[in-house]
Write an enzyme that holds these catalytic residues in place. Sequence first.
Site, PDB file in Angstrom:
ATOM      1  N   ARG A  27      93.062  64.359  77.756  1.00  0.00           N
ATOM      2  CA  ARG A  27      92.575  65.517  78.513  1.00  0.00           C
ATOM      3  C   ARG A  27      93.707  66.265  79.201  1.00  0.00           C
ATOM      4  O   ARG A  27      93.700  67.486  79.277  1.00  0.00           O
ATOM      5  CB  ARG A  27      91.502  65.057  79.520  1.00  0.00           C
ATOM      6  N   TYR A  70      86.803  71.020  73.200  1.00  0.00           N
ATOM      7  CA  TYR A  70      87.100  69.656  72.727  1.00  0.00           C
ATOM      8  C   TYR A  70      87.678  68.776  73.833  1.00  0.00           C
ATOM      9  O   TYR A  70      88.033  69.246  74.874  1.00  0.00           O
ATOM     10  CB  TYR A  70      87.887  69.646  71.421  1.00  0.00           C
ATOM     11  N   GLU A  71      87.676  67.487  73.578  1.00  0.00           N
ATOM     12  CA  GLU A  71      88.005  66.480  74.609  1.00  0.00           C
ATOM     13  C   GLU A  71      87.096  66.626  75.825  1.00  0.00           C
ATOM     14  O   GLU A  71      87.509  66.364  76.951  1.00  0.00           O
ATOM     15  CB  GLU A  71      89.482  66.575  75.032  1.00  0.00           C
ATOM     16  N   GLY A  72      85.853  66.992  75.578  1.00  0.00           N
ATOM     17  CA  GLY A  72      84.899  67.170  76.674  1.00  0.00           C
ATOM     18  C   GLY A  72      84.870  68.619  77.107  1.00  0.00           C
ATOM     19  O   GLY A  72      85.882  69.152  77.561  1.00  0.00           O
TER      20      GLY A  72
END
Lengths: 591, 591
Positions: free
Chosen positions: B298, B442-444
């Site tokens: 992140r 992406y990545e949350g």
Amino acid sequence: MTLYKAPLDDQRFALFDVLGAEAILTKLQGGEGHTRDLLDAVLEEAGKLSEVVLAPTNAPGDEEGCHFDKATRTVTTPKGFKDAFRQFSDGGWAGLTMAEEFGGQALPSVMGIATSEMFQSGNLAWSLYPLLSEGACHALELHGTQEQKHTYLKPIVAGRWTGTMCLTEPQAGSDLGLLKTRAEPGPDGSYKITGTKIFISAGDHDLAENILHLVLARLPDAPAGSRGISMFIVTKYKLKADGSLGERNNAYPGAIEHKMGIRGSATCVMNFDEAEGYLIGQPHKGLAAMFTMMNAARLSVGLQGLALSERALQNSLNYARERLQSRSLSGPKFPDKPADNLLVQPDVRRMLLAQRAFVEGSRALIMYAALQTDIEARGADEAARQHASELLAFLIPIAKGVVTELAQECTKEALQVYGGHGFIVENGVEQFVRDARIITLYEGTTGIQAADLLGRKILQLKGVGLQYFLAEIGAFCKAHAADEALRPYIGTLGALAKEWGELTLKLAQRIQSNPEELGAAANDYLYYSGYITLAYFWARAVAAVEKSTQQAEFKQAKRDTAAFYFARILPRTHMHKAAIEAGVETLPAIA
Amino acid sequence: MTLYKAPLDDQRFALFDVLGAEAILTKLQGGEGHTRDLLDAVLEEAGKLSEVVLAPTNAPGDEEGCHFDKATRTVTTPKGFKDAFRQFSDGGWAGLTMAEEFGGQALPSVMGIATSEMFQSGNLAWSLYPLLSEGACHALELHGTQEQKHTYLKPIVAGRWTGTMCLTEPQAGSDLGLLKTRAEPGPDGSYKITGTKIFISAGDHDLAENILHLVLARLPDAPAGSRGISMFIVTKYKLKADGSLGERNNAYPGAIEHKMGIRGSATCVMNFDEAEGYLIGQPHKGLAAMFTMMNAARLSVGLQGLALSERALQNSLNYARERLQSRSLSGPKFPDKPADNLLVQPDVRRMLLAQRAFVEGSRALIMYAALQTDIEARGADEAARQHASELLAFLIPIAKGVVTELAQECTKEALQVYGGHGFIVENGVEQFVRDARIITLYEGTTGIQAADLLGRKILQLKGVGLQYFLAEIGAFCKAHAADEALRPYIGTLGALAKEWGELTLKLAQRIQSNPEELGAAANDYLYYSGYITLAYFWARAVAAVEKSTQQAEFKQAKRDTAAFYFARILPRTHMHKAAIEAGVETLPAIA
């Protein structure tokens, strides 16, 4: 493939319930027949064309794009565009608001806006072709001789020709005073036009048999700068004496731009090489003539923001309904399914409500402005026309500047609702984001709109439009002071209107002592004005919904969105006020 | 073709002057050699690789994209990517922060971040290949057996292989508990992995000789939901006993996605059909293992926002300097030229200063977080490590969520500076906007980051990280209370820090009585936190610039940007506070 359903209920709510359009339109000169029944039927037909014919061409048109053939110097539009344009023309849409004398239907401008919203939602890139034609029609109507109107206006109204506006040159964008294209008078009353124009939407294509270019150029005796620009008519094919098409004029596309979005719209470099042209309007008054079309053009671009946002909203709402992922924070809401849908998440509702608040608020604003166009043209008396004209001039930069910027946020949030799936081309929502990116740029960037609002509409015109608008808000607040449904809003709205007036006065004083303060405050002043403007239309929506005959769910959605807007969006005015007050010293020179 | 110049001065200012990295790093266990001289040299080399090798591949890579050949089921990357990856590997960059035991250079994480910023600015799509490898390395380091590390980590560190993370499935995105991929144990300790994964970055390509997939899947006895997920190693080519490449494993790309941006990055659908795999870590603990890599991943995505914004800023600033259009509001500034440049317009400076404020503030935040990673790993004592760990956990959702969102604004403003020219592909700035659009997803998604910040980092972890951070801000304010240069900022910063703490407490109470309040407030709480966090780093920049040995112009630019940030950006906290306090009743159900 993305959805599109013509938002007829919302359009009618804005037009008839919120804005009371029927009462206004039927009282205008020549407006007796413009009853709700008639207008409703027109909206319905436009909706069908948008849903059935245009909407399906949107994604394929983006994928295919336009093609330029160097050998023949011709542009081909994507599959389906030509057929859609034929259906559009056959339906009489090209002349919807034009005078009957030239083949039009003489419907109110607001109907042009309402139907155009749907066409633009259907396919924004495609809708630029008729939009540019509309601009050319306005110019001919206002500045053409009777002969020019008969020669050039009729075929555009009939949808056999289209139009363009040829302004920008490589070195002359926001600053048209720098333009270099020349016009040499010939012995027969015609001119030879020579120069290169860029970013010419619909500059060449295969939709129509001829193209009329309105070209800004300089006469040999022209003064330098923006006071030396004249407007010329240059047609793709020259006309024979009987008006039929003659030989090809020397006005050719040199290339088309490879763009981030609106790829189905042919954005041409246009080369004029001693092209045959005719003066329209007065010599050296071309820029002023172009500006008379500007209100309509800018309103249409604001409308594009609304149109894109509406379709993006429809799709993201649908996705949030259907996508099952995770559970509600307060326990499963769909225990029989593997997960709850996205709508159970408050943060997803936040994104959807923001889109709704912007879309519907913008629609009311734009339709209100369009109604002013109609009143300006056909109001009962000079006072009414003048009042509408001032209001319109004031609202145009807000409708263009703010609605196009909000469309960035709307399309962005719509994509965000999709998560990673929003980034995938085939899901379609990313196209709305790409298409939306042009609208804060063309027809004057947001910076230009901000400068127009604060510099021209507030300072030069002494804020007359703002005064009218504030008076209207004041009257509304007074009229609804005891209205229970409006209780949470009237106080806030009234206070903000007061603050808006005061802030404007202070700012005007500051700009008087330093003109740079204008540039330092303009952008935040534009947004500040926009958010209060939308608050006014949301308050009107709440007032209107009480009397609406719509279903309870429809009415509740309006109340909910208004409450959301006042609680969570309107506080943005604070930060813009702070930025306005910060002054130019916070924007020092950059090396 | 867009510019890119490695921002070494700004990086060094953030790293050494603002954050005092040298003093921190050299005191860490094994950090004696990590002097400024050494780190400076590393930055310089990374800058060269970014400018000379990577930056020129960015636009052509976007234009060409990746190609998938159905017949051979292989992916080809754009021209130049393979050569760039070879130079990257040969330079030892793939193992920059990895242990020497496995061939790495054991440099601090913050150097991984600082160099990666430049690689990502050079070519974001390309940089995803090494980024995914880095994630795989972290997983192997933390969860692999010693044998697995020797077998799999070494070739990745050497840049001969790359890695992937195979999490998402069509029905399981943010909600990994829904995933269905199965792992059947075989008699020899291996597993047969079967299932379909989507959105797999670097899932297949031609840059490396082998690919290591980390695949989340369910064992036969796995409980349902997120507690039944295990992690497996699946290599593209199986390994022979001696570690050399054997036969092709049954893990193939089924397609690549056609995306809005990062088109040079191969985003694959991966089909595992009884592919040979090996368990890594404990059975059913795969999700937890995946989450141990999440901080790094992140932070790297936050960094992508910074990297894109930095390059967009460089180009828009350059454009504003060179583009001549219109005159200054207070009279011509370049009277010998046909027009003034755009920099004379306060509104253009506003757009540039906003980008600067976000870019440089974000850089300080991200480097600060990266330093916590180093302290967490190699801090002098357990207390220091624990302190850093809590701070890091707290700052990750801010660094990811806020910096990626600000990158939307930065790239948007950068394009806006170009006017209509920004919409044209060949001018390059529109690619930054398209590329940036993935990083909030992406990545949350941002929603996930917001929920992580408020739900996990504040509520579950009792706000320890926030308390540490507020204590640090408090100490800073106290230490600089008498500092003349900081006089305009310390009061505001101190008051906001206090407000942040109080608002958090009140919000936590409200969420205790209704968990839905979490979702209603999280997004605005994330932004609110982010703006105060950047204010702290801007205040530190002002404090640092006094002592900096940089030129006067550099120092003035920092002061100007800080003043701009405090006056014109920081008031955004008001609107977010209003939205936080508005509560879930402003986000009612949507039908």
